[in-house]
Design a protein around this motif. Structure first.
Motif, PDB file in Angstrom:
ATOM      1  N   LEU A  25      47.596  28.646  57.948  1.00 24.51           N
ATOM      2  CA  LEU A  25      47.726  28.506  59.234  1.00 24.51           C
ATOM      3  C   LEU A  25      46.196  28.682  60.002  1.00 24.51           C
ATOM      4  CD1 LEU A  25      48.760  28.916  62.027  1.00 24.51           C
ATOM      5  CD2 LEU A  25      49.131  31.452  61.477  1.00 24.51           C
ATOM      6  N   VAL A  26      45.554  29.824  59.246  1.00 26.41           N
ATOM      7  CA  VAL A  26      43.937  29.749  59.574  1.00 26.41           C
ATOM      8  C   VAL A  26      43.141  28.492  59.418  1.00 26.41           C
ATOM      9  CG1 VAL A  26      41.788  31.024  58.988  1.00 26.41           C
ATOM     10  CG2 VAL A  26      43.996  32.291  59.329  1.00 26.41           C
ATOM     11  N   GLN A  27      43.300  28.028  58.284  1.00 26.10           N
ATOM     12  CA  GLN A  27      42.599  26.566  58.125  1.00 26.10           C
ATOM     13  C   GLN A  27      42.994  25.542  59.031  1.00 26.10           C
ATOM     14  OE1 GLN A  27      43.877  23.450  54.863  1.00 26.10           O
ATOM     15  NE2 GLN A  27      42.511  24.905  53.805  1.00 26.10           N
ATOM     16  N   ALA A  28      44.254  25.335  59.311  1.00 31.95           N
ATOM     17  CA  ALA A  28      44.656  24.553  60.400  1.00 31.95           C
ATOM     18  C   ALA A  28      44.139  24.636  61.598  1.00 31.95           C
ATOM     19  CB  ALA A  28      46.251  24.500  60.465  1.00 31.95           C
ATOM     20  N   VAL A  29      44.226  25.924  62.120  1.00 32.70           N
ATOM     21  CA  VAL A  29      43.660  26.024  63.637  1.00 32.70           C
ATOM     22  C   VAL A  29      42.216  25.899  63.689  1.00 32.70           C
ATOM     23  CG1 VAL A  29      43.113  28.200  65.287  1.00 32.70           C
ATOM     24  CG2 VAL A  29      45.388  28.134  63.827  1.00 32.70           C
ATOM     25  N   GLU A  30      41.431  26.255  62.510  1.00 29.68           N
ATOM     26  CA  GLU A  30      40.063  25.931  62.432  1.00 29.68           C
ATOM     27  C   GLU A  30      39.670  24.606  62.356  1.00 29.68           C
ATOM     28  OE1 GLU A  30      38.274  30.046  59.994  1.00 29.68           O
ATOM     29  OE2 GLU A  30      38.335  28.122  59.015  1.00 29.68           O
ATOM     30  N   LYS A  31      40.675  23.672  61.537  1.00 35.09           N
ATOM     31  CA  LYS A  31      40.277  22.380  61.581  1.00 35.09           C
ATOM     32  C   LYS A  31      40.694  21.726  63.034  1.00 35.09           C
ATOM     33  CE  LYS A  31      40.219  21.482  56.777  1.00 35.09           C
ATOM     34  NZ  LYS A  31      40.861  20.862  55.566  1.00 35.09           N
ATOM     35  N   VAL A  33      50.848  21.250  68.738  1.00 38.21           N
ATOM     36  CA  VAL A  33      50.814  19.997  67.994  1.00 38.21           C
ATOM     37  C   VAL A  33      49.462  19.912  67.123  1.00 38.21           C
ATOM     38  CG1 VAL A  33      50.917  17.615  68.406  1.00 38.21           C
ATOM     39  CG2 VAL A  33      52.222  18.972  69.775  1.00 38.21           C
ATOM     40  N   ALA A  34      48.426  20.060  67.781  1.00 40.75           N
ATOM     41  CA  ALA A  34      47.006  20.002  66.922  1.00 40.75           C
ATOM     42  C   ALA A  34      47.195  20.792  65.728  1.00 40.75           C
ATOM     43  CB  ALA A  34      46.165  20.392  67.961  1.00 40.75           C
ATOM     44  N   VAL A  35      47.519  21.809  65.788  1.00 38.09           N
ATOM     45  CA  VAL A  35      47.719  22.754  64.596  1.00 38.09           C
ATOM     46  C   VAL A  35      48.758  22.414  63.649  1.00 38.09           C
ATOM     47  CG1 VAL A  35      48.242  25.068  63.550  1.00 38.09           C
ATOM     48  CG2 VAL A  35      47.053  24.915  65.816  1.00 38.09           C
ATOM     49  N   ALA A  36      49.800  21.813  64.067  1.00 35.71           N
ATOM     50  CA  ALA A  36      50.863  21.216  63.169  1.00 35.71           C
ATOM     51  C   ALA A  36      50.340  20.329  62.403  1.00 35.71           C
ATOM     52  CB  ALA A  36      52.213  20.969  63.903  1.00 35.71           C
ATOM     53  N   LEU A  37      49.755  19.352  63.089  1.00 36.21           N
ATOM     54  CA  LEU A  37      49.017  17.960  62.450  1.00 36.21           C
ATOM     55  C   LEU A  37      48.045  18.466  61.285  1.00 36.21           C
ATOM     56  CD1 LEU A  37      48.738  15.695  65.655  1.00 36.21           C
ATOM     57  CD2 LEU A  37      50.491  15.614  63.792  1.00 36.21           C
ATOM     58  N   GLN A  38      47.539  19.451  61.479  1.00 37.32           N
ATOM     59  CA  GLN A  38      46.546  19.992  60.488  1.00 37.32           C
ATOM     60  C   GLN A  38      47.250  20.685  59.341  1.00 37.32           C
ATOM     61  OE1 GLN A  38      43.573  19.067  60.086  1.00 37.32           O
ATOM     62  NE2 GLN A  38      43.347  17.638  61.939  1.00 37.32           N
ATOM     63  N   LEU A  39      48.066  21.408  59.656  1.00 34.28           N
ATOM     64  CA  LEU A  39      49.004  22.254  58.860  1.00 34.28           C
ATOM     65  C   LEU A  39      49.681  21.364  57.698  1.00 34.28           C
ATOM     66  CD1 LEU A  39      49.654  25.336  58.145  1.00 34.28           C
ATOM     67  CD2 LEU A  39      51.565  25.188  59.759  1.00 34.28           C
ATOM     68  N   ALA A  54      53.622  16.195  53.998  1.00 39.43           N
ATOM     69  CA  ALA A  54      53.672  15.856  55.492  1.00 39.43           C
ATOM     70  C   ALA A  54      54.948  15.368  55.968  1.00 39.43           C
ATOM     71  CB  ALA A  54      52.450  14.978  56.024  1.00 39.43           C
ATOM     72  N   GLU A  55      55.630  14.863  54.901  1.00 42.38           N
ATOM     73  CA  GLU A  55      56.958  14.202  55.269  1.00 42.38           C
ATOM     74  C   GLU A  55      57.969  14.976  55.714  1.00 42.38           C
ATOM     75  OE1 GLU A  55      54.235  11.512  52.853  1.00 42.38           O
ATOM     76  OE2 GLU A  55      55.098  13.539  52.639  1.00 42.38           O
ATOM     77  N   ASP A  56      58.065  15.915  55.040  1.00 43.29           N
ATOM     78  CA  ASP A  56      59.226  17.059  55.228  1.00 43.29           C
ATOM     79  C   ASP A  56      58.683  18.530  55.182  1.00 43.29           C
ATOM     80  OD1 ASP A  56      58.212  17.531  52.508  1.00 43.29           O
ATOM     81  OD2 ASP A  56      60.208  17.783  51.798  1.00 43.29           O
ATOM     82  N   HIS A  57      57.544  18.581  55.409  1.00 48.07           N
ATOM     83  CA  HIS A  57      56.811  20.084  55.547  1.00 48.07           C
ATOM     84  C   HIS A  57      57.258  21.021  54.506  1.00 48.07           C
ATOM     85  CE1 HIS A  57      55.574  19.463  60.058  1.00 48.07           C
ATOM     86  NE2 HIS A  57      55.067  18.380  59.289  1.00 48.07           N
ATOM     87  N   GLN A  58      57.496  20.693  53.207  1.00 46.87           N
ATOM     88  CA  GLN A  58      57.943  21.380  52.281  1.00 46.87           C
ATOM     89  C   GLN A  58      56.755  21.656  51.339  1.00 46.87           C
ATOM     90  OE1 GLN A  58      60.877  22.982  50.842  1.00 46.87           O
ATOM     91  NE2 GLN A  58      59.090  23.820  49.487  1.00 46.87           N
ATOM     92  N   PHE A  59      56.264  22.891  51.397  1.00 50.38           N
ATOM     93  CA  PHE A  59      54.990  23.313  50.223  1.00 50.38           C
ATOM     94  C   PHE A  59      55.235  22.986  48.841  1.00 50.38           C
ATOM     95  CE2 PHE A  59      52.004  26.636  49.231  1.00 50.38           C
ATOM     96  CZ  PHE A  59      50.878  26.163  49.755  1.00 50.38           C
TER      97      PHE A  59
END
Length: 429
Positions: free
Chosen positions: A338-344, A351-357, A373-378
């Protein structure tokens, strides 16, 4: 005496002006810094599974503490702190939905939940509707342990990200060990009667038929979730069936009470479990579990490697009580992602965070995982361990002060754990 007196006055006035100036500067810095990013933990913190909820609180709080200790999230507006707010769902979907509304009203931008796939499904549906209805107040949903496969398949959502391996992935890892266990000729399947428990038993039957068709299913049973106080009748049926192994996705008190009842009934078979490695289970089954209780996880304290050992020891320093000894690497990776996604993204806009997450890749404790990215499964490595006495080879650490830990018997890479998906994700816009 005149000069010292003047000097004293001058010094006092200087201090007053200096303090005033510092206050103004601090207020200016605070005004320029972004407001904290609010995380809403919606979990069962009371009731029969309250201990599992409190274990989650410790894990997430520890992850948040580490982020804030290094200054927070780096954003164009300055360093941003994380704030964790807890909401008690009491393990009920209706309460979880009420907590979601309260969390959004309180300004939460990220929702965290996991200890119930039924609650997760309800939250996904509610968040989908809320985000469509109120785009200015959208929220993201990070799931750390609700593992019904449907949540990243037919029920997948752009707003939902799962950081645990789902039930079919966990079962596949367990089957790598059971497939080679020729002592098992029959198995008893038992689970909690809700979406996750049903999914575990369904997948166990499918994989047994595919990988161990010689194994007879001696029993196939679902029980009410969180309402059984005495599992001795179930244990008696398991023993009478003659099964050499039990396969269960039970968790929390439903698992602890089941294995305790099996011990009291004199059952001597093996337990192939999703969650047999902690929260009372090892202590409950005791010596009878040595070599017979098998658990699958994303990580275990006895995973070899200096990075893993240092990670575990740092957690135990933070939470030294034996009852607090339940740590999850995946929850730490989730907060770091999450931190990485917000920073990027350079923003907390969902939406912006989700696209990075959905492109995140994070590492900790020698473990690395990435979001598909296709299913949001880690996608992450898994490990299977067998219960053993602390101090035996491969078992430097026990669980909850019980004197028993889990020896790693199989490590599965992220690529080996990967399964296909059926997600057809709807994306905003």
């Amino acid at each position: 005496m005149l000069f010292p007196s003047l000097f004293s006055v001058f010094s006092r006035r200087s201090v007053v002006w200096a303090l005033a100036a510092l206050s103004v500067c601090a207020a200016a810095v605070q005004a320029q810094s972004p407001a904290p990013l609010k995380l809403a933990l919606i979990e069962g913190l009371s009731g029969p599974f309250g201990n599992t909820g409190e274990a989650v609180v410790r894990n997430i709080a520890w992850a948040v503490e580490r982020v804030n200790a290094r200054g927070g999230i780096k954003t164009p507006q300055g360093m941003q702190a994380l704030v964790l707010e807890r909401y008690d769902s009491k393990g009920q979907s209706e309460e979880a939905l009420s907590a979601l509304k309260s969390a959004i009203d309180d300004g939460a931008q990220v929702v965290l939940q996991g200890n119930s796939s039924a609650n997760a499904a309800a939250l996904i549906d509610a968040i989908n509707k809320h985000n469509e209805r109120e785009p200015a107040k959208r929220v993201l949903f990070l799931n750390y342990s609700a593992v019904d496969p449907a949540l990243t398949n037919e029920k997948c959502s752009f707003w939902h990200f799962r950081f645990d391996a789902h039930a079919d992935m966990r079962m596949t890892a367990l089957m790598q060990v059971l497939r080679e266990d020729k002592s098992v000729k029959s198995a008893y399947l038992i689970g909690q009667d809700y979406s996750f428990g049903q999914a575990v038993l369904r997948e166990a039957k499918r994989q047994l038929a595919e990988k161990r068709p010689d194994v007879k299913i001696a029993g196939d049973e679902l029980h009410p979730m969180g309402r059984v106080k005495d599992f001795l009748p179930y244990a008696a049926k398991i023993k009478a069936s003659g099964a050499q192994a039990v396969i269960t996705g039970n968790w929390g008190n439903d698992l602890t009470l089941l294995v305790k009842a099996a011990r009291e009934a004199g059952y001597e078979g093996k337990f192939y479990t999703f969650y047999g490695n902690a929260l009372g289970s090892p202590a409950a089954i005791g010596e009878a579990g040595v070599g017979r209780v098998i658990a699958v996880a994303d990580w275990l304290p006895n995973v070899p490697g200096k990075a893993s050992e240092a990670f575990y020891q740092s957690f135990r320093q933070r939470f030294p009580k034996p009852a607090e000894d339940y740590v999850h690497v995946r929850m730490q990776l989730m907060v770091e992602a999450l931190v990485q996604a917000v920073e990027k993204a350079g923003s907390t806009e969902p939406v912006a965070v989700a696209l990075q997450l959905e492109k995140s890749r994070v590492s900790m404790a020698g473990q690395t995982g990435s979001m598909r990215a296709e299913d949001h499964q880690f996608q992450q490595a898994l490990v299977v361990g067998v219960m053993a006495r602390q101090g035996t080879p491969g078992v430097p650490f026990d669980v909850e002060g019980s004197g028993y830990g889990f020896k790693v018997v199989r490590q599965i890479t992220a690529e080996q754990a990967r399964l296909a998906h059926t997600c057809k994700m709807l994306r905003p816009g």
